[in-house]
Design a protein around this motif. Structure first.
Motif, PDB file in Angstrom:
ATOM      1  N   GLY A  91       0.765  -1.240   0.000  1.00 18.16           N
ATOM      2  CA  GLY A  91       0.000   0.000   0.000  1.00 18.16           C
ATOM      3  C   GLY A  91       0.794   1.287   0.000  1.00 18.16           C
ATOM      4  O   GLY A  91       0.219   2.365   0.146  1.00 18.16           O
ATOM      5  N   VAL A  92       2.131   1.178  -0.141  1.00 18.25           N
ATOM      6  CA  VAL A  92       2.926   2.396  -0.301  1.00 18.25           C
ATOM      7  C   VAL A  92       3.851   2.257  -1.516  1.00 18.25           C
ATOM      8  O   VAL A  92       4.175   1.143  -1.926  1.00 18.25           O
ATOM      9  CB  VAL A  92       3.784   2.750   0.956  1.00 18.25           C
ATOM     10  CG1 VAL A  92       2.902   3.062   2.149  1.00 18.25           C
ATOM     11  CG2 VAL A  92       4.751   1.632   1.272  1.00 18.25           C
ATOM     12  N   ILE A  93       4.267   3.393  -2.060  1.00 15.06           N
ATOM     13  CA  ILE A  93       5.233   3.364  -3.170  1.00 15.06           C
ATOM     14  C   ILE A  93       6.623   3.216  -2.568  1.00 15.06           C
ATOM     15  O   ILE A  93       7.067   4.069  -1.795  1.00 15.06           O
ATOM     16  CB  ILE A  93       5.129   4.651  -4.024  1.00 15.06           C
ATOM     17  CG1 ILE A  93       3.782   4.680  -4.759  1.00 15.06           C
ATOM     18  CG2 ILE A  93       6.284   4.718  -5.028  1.00 15.06           C
ATOM     19  CD1 ILE A  93       3.531   5.947  -5.562  1.00 15.06           C
ATOM     20  N   VAL A  94       7.302   2.116  -2.901  1.00 13.06           N
ATOM     21  CA  VAL A  94       8.642   1.899  -2.353  1.00 13.06           C
ATOM     22  C   VAL A  94       9.726   2.288  -3.347  1.00 13.06           C
ATOM     23  O   VAL A  94      10.891   2.436  -2.977  1.00 13.06           O
ATOM     24  CB  VAL A  94       8.851   0.434  -1.879  1.00 13.06           C
ATOM     25  CG1 VAL A  94       7.999   0.157  -0.650  1.00 13.06           C
ATOM     26  CG2 VAL A  94       8.532  -0.563  -2.983  1.00 13.06           C
ATOM     27  N   GLU A  95       9.343   2.436  -4.620  1.00 14.60           N
ATOM     28  CA  GLU A  95      10.314   2.848  -5.628  1.00 14.60           C
ATOM     29  C   GLU A  95       9.566   3.476  -6.793  1.00 14.60           C
ATOM     30  O   GLU A  95       8.470   3.043  -7.140  1.00 14.60           O
ATOM     31  CB  GLU A  95      11.106   1.630  -6.112  1.00 14.60           C
ATOM     32  CG  GLU A  95      12.285   1.999  -6.996  1.00 14.60           C
ATOM     33  CD  GLU A  95      13.127   0.778  -7.387  1.00 14.60           C
ATOM     34  OE1 GLU A  95      14.361   0.919  -7.390  1.00 14.60           O
ATOM     35  OE2 GLU A  95      12.553  -0.277  -7.686  1.00 14.60           O
ATOM     36  N   ASP A  96      10.166   4.509  -7.393  1.00 13.96           N
ATOM     37  CA  ASP A  96       9.555   5.197  -8.535  1.00 13.96           C
ATOM     38  C   ASP A  96      10.709   5.663  -9.401  1.00 13.96           C
ATOM     39  O   ASP A  96      11.415   6.600  -9.050  1.00 13.96           O
ATOM     40  CB  ASP A  96       8.729   6.387  -8.016  1.00 13.96           C
ATOM     41  CG  ASP A  96       7.990   7.107  -9.138  1.00 13.96           C
ATOM     42  OD1 ASP A  96       8.307   6.894 -10.329  1.00 13.96           O
ATOM     43  OD2 ASP A  96       7.079   7.909  -8.810  1.00 13.96           O
TER      44      ASP A  96
END
Ligand code: ADP
Ligand code: MG
Length: 235
Positions: free
Chosen positions: A218-223
């Motif tokens: 539920g979270v962005i860990v890499e972009d």
């Protein structure tokens, strides 16, 4: 101005007295013309996020602005209007109507846009031609291969000329070669300037996009931006 801008997005599903917190503060924006993969293992919230971006579902908290329009507290009529005007959908299971021909499937969203019949038919053929299926216009989905069905679905999504294409595991039901053919088409549509988000859990498919957003719990860990692998070399 970004095409998509979301800030601190939260989504929970309520099941009786239990609540499942699926999106836990998502922030990201997408510029016009991007081709973004949303990656993550099963259950990480990819479809939940895509459904919110597609106005098929609503977040509990946070903001979402699509092409400058705040998407909030829309009634069902307004939401349907915006969906029709702004968004094209591509699903793993194609979601074609079985008793309608390829051309009728492509023309259907145009009917909801109140486009006159003749114009609808012409547009349907034009977009079927763009996905290489003009000769299959009168065929039913049952007469088409999986890859052909997905190309019809892509033509249907494109025919309404949306601002953003949202694809949820578009290659999930296809073998590798057919998957790459579909990605080749998606890349060409993006080359023409269209903004596309592709949910996938397959790394080789994500590498065919230009940017990979990795969701975990539920979270962005890499972009990160990536050098795009062209699908054409595999088809
Ligand atoms: P993904 O697409 O990454 O596999 P989803 O967004 O479909 O993940 O699901 C994330 C989590 O939310 C999963 O645990 C799933 O079971 C749950 N979930 C999804 N949709 C619903 C729903 N309508 N009601 C309750 N729980 C849901
Ligand atoms: Mg999913």
């Amino acid at each position: 101005m970004a095409m998509i801008e979301i800030k601190d997005l939260h989504k929970s599903y309520q099941m009786g007295s239990n609540s499942l917190h699926v999106l836990k503060g998502i922030n990201f924006s997408v510029e016009a013309g991007e081709l973004v993969a949303i990656m993550g293992s099963s259950g990480s919230g990819k479809s939940t996020l895509l459904n919110i971006l597609g106005m098929l579902d609503e977040a509990n908290e946070g903001s979402y602005v699509l092409d400058g329009v705040p998407i909030k507290n829309l009634n069902e009529t307004k939401a349907a209007q915006y969906r029709n005007k702004f968004l094209g959908f591509i699903f793993q299971s194609f979601n074609l109507i079985n008793y309608k021909s390829a051309a009728e499937n492509v023309a259907l969203p145009l009917y909801y846009q109140r486009m006159p019949r003749k114009e609808r038919q012409e547009k349907a053929i034009k977009y079927l031609e763009q996905v290489g299926l003009k000769e299959w216009a009168t065929h039913l989905p049952s007469e088409l291969s999986g890859g052909q069905k997905q190309r019809v679905a892509i033509a249907r999504a494109m025919a309404a000329e949306p601002k953003v294409l949202l694809a949820d595991e578009p290659t999930g039901a296809l073998d590798s070669k057919t998957s790459y053919e579909v990605m080749d088409l998606i890349q060409k549509i993006n080359d023409a300037g269209n903004t596309i988000l592709v949910v996938t859990h397959e790394p080789d498919i994500a590498d065919m996009c230009k940017r990979i957003v990795h969701l975990k719990d539920g979270v962005i860990v890499e972009d990160k931006k990536v050098k795009q692998v062209r699908a054409a070399q595999y088809v």
